[in-house]
Scaffold this motif. Sequence first.
Motif, PDB file in Angstrom:
ATOM      1  N   UNK A 157       0.812  -1.218   0.000  1.00  0.00           N
ATOM      2  CA  UNK A 157       0.000   0.000   0.000  1.00  0.00           C
ATOM      3  C   UNK A 157       0.848   1.273   0.000  1.00  0.00           C
ATOM      4  N   UNK A 158       0.288   2.335  -0.553  1.00  0.00           N
ATOM      5  CA  UNK A 158       0.902   3.662  -0.529  1.00  0.00           C
ATOM      6  C   UNK A 158      -0.216   4.686  -0.374  1.00  0.00           C
ATOM      7  N   UNK A 159       0.127   5.836   0.160  1.00  0.00           N
ATOM      8  CA  UNK A 159      -0.882   6.875   0.361  1.00  0.00           C
ATOM      9  C   UNK A 159      -1.329   7.512  -0.942  1.00  0.00           C
ATOM     10  N   UNK A 160      -0.376   7.748  -1.842  1.00  0.00           N
ATOM     11  CA  UNK A 160      -0.665   8.495  -3.074  1.00  0.00           C
ATOM     12  C   UNK A 160      -0.114   7.740  -4.271  1.00  0.00           C
ATOM     13  N   UNK A 161      -0.931   7.586  -5.297  1.00  0.00           N
ATOM     14  CA  UNK A 161      -0.486   7.044  -6.581  1.00  0.00           C
ATOM     15  C   UNK A 161      -0.590   8.153  -7.622  1.00  0.00           C
ATOM     16  N   UNK A 162       0.525   8.428  -8.284  1.00  0.00           N
ATOM     17  CA  UNK A 162       0.565   9.410  -9.360  1.00  0.00           C
ATOM     18  C   UNK A 162       0.653   8.675 -10.690  1.00  0.00           C
ATOM     19  N   UNK A 163      -0.309   8.937 -11.560  1.00  0.00           N
ATOM     20  CA  UNK A 163      -0.456   8.229 -12.823  1.00  0.00           C
ATOM     21  C   UNK A 163      -0.469   9.210 -13.976  1.00  0.00           C
ATOM     22  N   UNK A 164      -0.368   8.676 -15.183  1.00  0.00           N
ATOM     23  CA  UNK A 164      -0.735   9.455 -16.359  1.00  0.00           C
ATOM     24  C   UNK A 164      -2.126   9.036 -16.806  1.00  0.00           C
ATOM     25  N   UNK A 165      -2.333   7.757 -17.037  1.00  0.00           N
ATOM     26  CA  UNK A 165      -3.636   7.227 -17.424  1.00  0.00           C
ATOM     27  C   UNK A 165      -4.537   7.118 -16.192  1.00  0.00           C
ATOM     28  N   UNK A 166      -5.811   6.854 -16.428  1.00  0.00           N
ATOM     29  CA  UNK A 166      -6.787   6.743 -15.344  1.00  0.00           C
ATOM     30  C   UNK A 166      -7.180   5.299 -15.101  1.00  0.00           C
ATOM     31  N   UNK A 167      -7.509   4.961 -13.864  1.00  0.00           N
ATOM     32  CA  UNK A 167      -8.196   3.680 -13.648  1.00  0.00           C
ATOM     33  C   UNK A 167      -9.509   3.661 -14.433  1.00  0.00           C
ATOM     34  N   UNK A 168      -9.978   2.469 -14.725  1.00  0.00           N
ATOM     35  CA  UNK A 168     -11.208   2.308 -15.509  1.00  0.00           C
ATOM     36  C   UNK A 168     -12.441   2.551 -14.633  1.00  0.00           C
ATOM     37  N   UNK A 169     -13.582   2.835 -15.261  1.00  0.00           N
ATOM     38  CA  UNK A 169     -14.832   2.907 -14.502  1.00  0.00           C
ATOM     39  C   UNK A 169     -15.070   1.610 -13.749  1.00  0.00           C
ATOM     40  N   UNK A 170     -15.593   1.676 -12.523  1.00  0.00           N
ATOM     41  CA  UNK A 170     -16.119   2.863 -11.843  1.00  0.00           C
ATOM     42  C   UNK A 170     -15.091   3.590 -11.003  1.00  0.00           C
ATOM     43  N   UNK A 171     -13.803   3.286 -11.161  1.00  0.00           N
ATOM     44  CA  UNK A 171     -12.775   3.873 -10.299  1.00  0.00           C
ATOM     45  C   UNK A 171     -12.170   5.117 -10.947  1.00  0.00           C
ATOM     46  N   UNK A 172     -13.011   6.029 -11.419  1.00  0.00           N
ATOM     47  CA  UNK A 172     -12.528   7.215 -12.115  1.00  0.00           C
ATOM     48  C   UNK A 172     -13.483   8.370 -11.896  1.00  0.00           C
ATOM     49  N   UNK A 173     -13.105   9.542 -12.375  1.00  0.00           N
ATOM     50  CA  UNK A 173     -13.975  10.703 -12.261  1.00  0.00           C
ATOM     51  C   UNK A 173     -15.072  10.643 -13.327  1.00  0.00           C
ATOM     52  N   UNK A 174     -16.136  11.400 -13.100  1.00  0.00           N
ATOM     53  CA  UNK A 174     -17.265  11.383 -14.034  1.00  0.00           C
ATOM     54  C   UNK A 174     -16.883  11.847 -15.443  1.00  0.00           C
ATOM     55  N   UNK A 175     -16.103  12.925 -15.607  1.00  0.00           N
ATOM     56  CA  UNK A 175     -15.732  13.327 -16.973  1.00  0.00           C
ATOM     57  C   UNK A 175     -14.895  12.272 -17.694  1.00  0.00           C
ATOM     58  N   UNK A 176     -14.025  11.576 -16.954  1.00  0.00           N
ATOM     59  CA  UNK A 176     -13.230  10.514 -17.578  1.00  0.00           C
ATOM     60  C   UNK A 176     -14.139   9.356 -17.985  1.00  0.00           C
ATOM     61  N   UNK A 177     -15.059   9.008 -17.128  1.00  0.00           N
ATOM     62  CA  UNK A 177     -15.985   7.915 -17.454  1.00  0.00           C
ATOM     63  C   UNK A 177     -16.796   8.245 -18.704  1.00  0.00           C
ATOM     64  N   UNK A 178     -17.217   9.491 -18.837  1.00  0.00           N
ATOM     65  CA  UNK A 178     -17.992   9.900 -20.007  1.00  0.00           C
ATOM     66  C   UNK A 178     -17.189   9.714 -21.289  1.00  0.00           C
ATOM     67  N   UNK A 179     -15.900  10.053 -21.237  1.00  0.00           N
ATOM     68  CA  UNK A 179     -15.045   9.883 -22.408  1.00  0.00           C
ATOM     69  C   UNK A 179     -14.790   8.406 -22.682  1.00  0.00           C
ATOM     70  N   UNK A 180     -14.455   7.662 -21.624  1.00  0.00           N
ATOM     71  CA  UNK A 180     -14.104   6.248 -21.787  1.00  0.00           C
ATOM     72  C   UNK A 180     -15.275   5.427 -22.328  1.00  0.00           C
ATOM     73  N   UNK A 181     -16.473   5.755 -21.909  1.00  0.00           N
ATOM     74  CA  UNK A 181     -17.642   4.975 -22.309  1.00  0.00           C
ATOM     75  C   UNK A 181     -18.376   5.555 -23.508  1.00  0.00           C
ATOM     76  N   UNK A 182     -18.118   6.834 -23.825  1.00  0.00           N
ATOM     77  CA  UNK A 182     -18.875   7.483 -24.888  1.00  0.00           C
ATOM     78  C   UNK A 182     -18.154   7.644 -26.205  1.00  0.00           C
ATOM     79  N   UNK A 183     -16.794   7.555 -26.197  1.00  0.00           N
ATOM     80  CA  UNK A 183     -15.994   7.701 -27.416  1.00  0.00           C
ATOM     81  C   UNK A 183     -16.389   8.955 -28.201  1.00  0.00           C
TER      82      UNK A 183
END
Length: 262
Positions: A157-183
């Motif tokens: 475990x770690x307190x903070x994970x710094x990424x470039x890409x996002x985790x997939x839905x449902x583990x993401x923000x709403x705007x990212x989910x809209x892009x990932x699922x809506x193309x």
Amino acid sequence: MIIGLVGDLEGDREWAVARLRELGERGDVEVVCQLGDLRFGMGPRSEDYLEAIEAVCAEHDLRLLCVNGNHEDWARLDAMWADPAHRDEDGTPRPIEVTAHVTLLPRGHRWEMGGRSFVALGGAPSVNRLRLTEGVDWWPTEVITDEHVAATIAGGPADVVLLHDSPAPPWCTAPVREIAEGNPNDWPEMILAEAEEGMAQVTRAALGVRPRLVAHGHFHVAGEAVVRLPGAGHDTTIWSLAANGDPRNVRLLDLTTLSDPV
């Protein structure tokens, strides 16, 4: 301790220098974490770009820690991390100080800062790769492999994970989910499949680390979500940061509360 977080900069010299100057002028920020698509080594004036970033960081004594994105010169990065000088005795890649104040973080790298544990995992598939040229502005090693995921999880475990890409839905923000699922950009199915695999790799890493905060770029949209990852005994806050040209490209993080500073 308060740190700065900066999303995709896409080689935008004026924007990068202005945002770093603003963070430096606050007086309470000593470290800035950049979440990929710095465009390291890319373009005919890449060295001038890096020198400009170094100059503003030196002026304000800022340490810039960079998670690599998909839009970086991965041939150059691969060569640098293949050098034994940039690896531990067991072969683990080490951070590379490309200037006095700018450091590139390898995938799976862990460190502590302000009483918090961090892990970085850069890279992502380029959804626009069919418009790019391999060896010029696209390299296959941009993607996250099983080995990178394993290295990220290995430390626990770690307190903070710094990424470039996002985790997939449902583990993401709403705007990212809209892009990932809506193309919305009408990418072909082959590209969507590659993007989904990239998000799946990031998801596996996030679920393995179970951080309290995830911050990432890549999607060029700002958002925030609070989720409960499977097996975690605490909530995880997800921050997606916008890209250059958008004020939401920058956020501040209070490491005591793992939230916005008061």
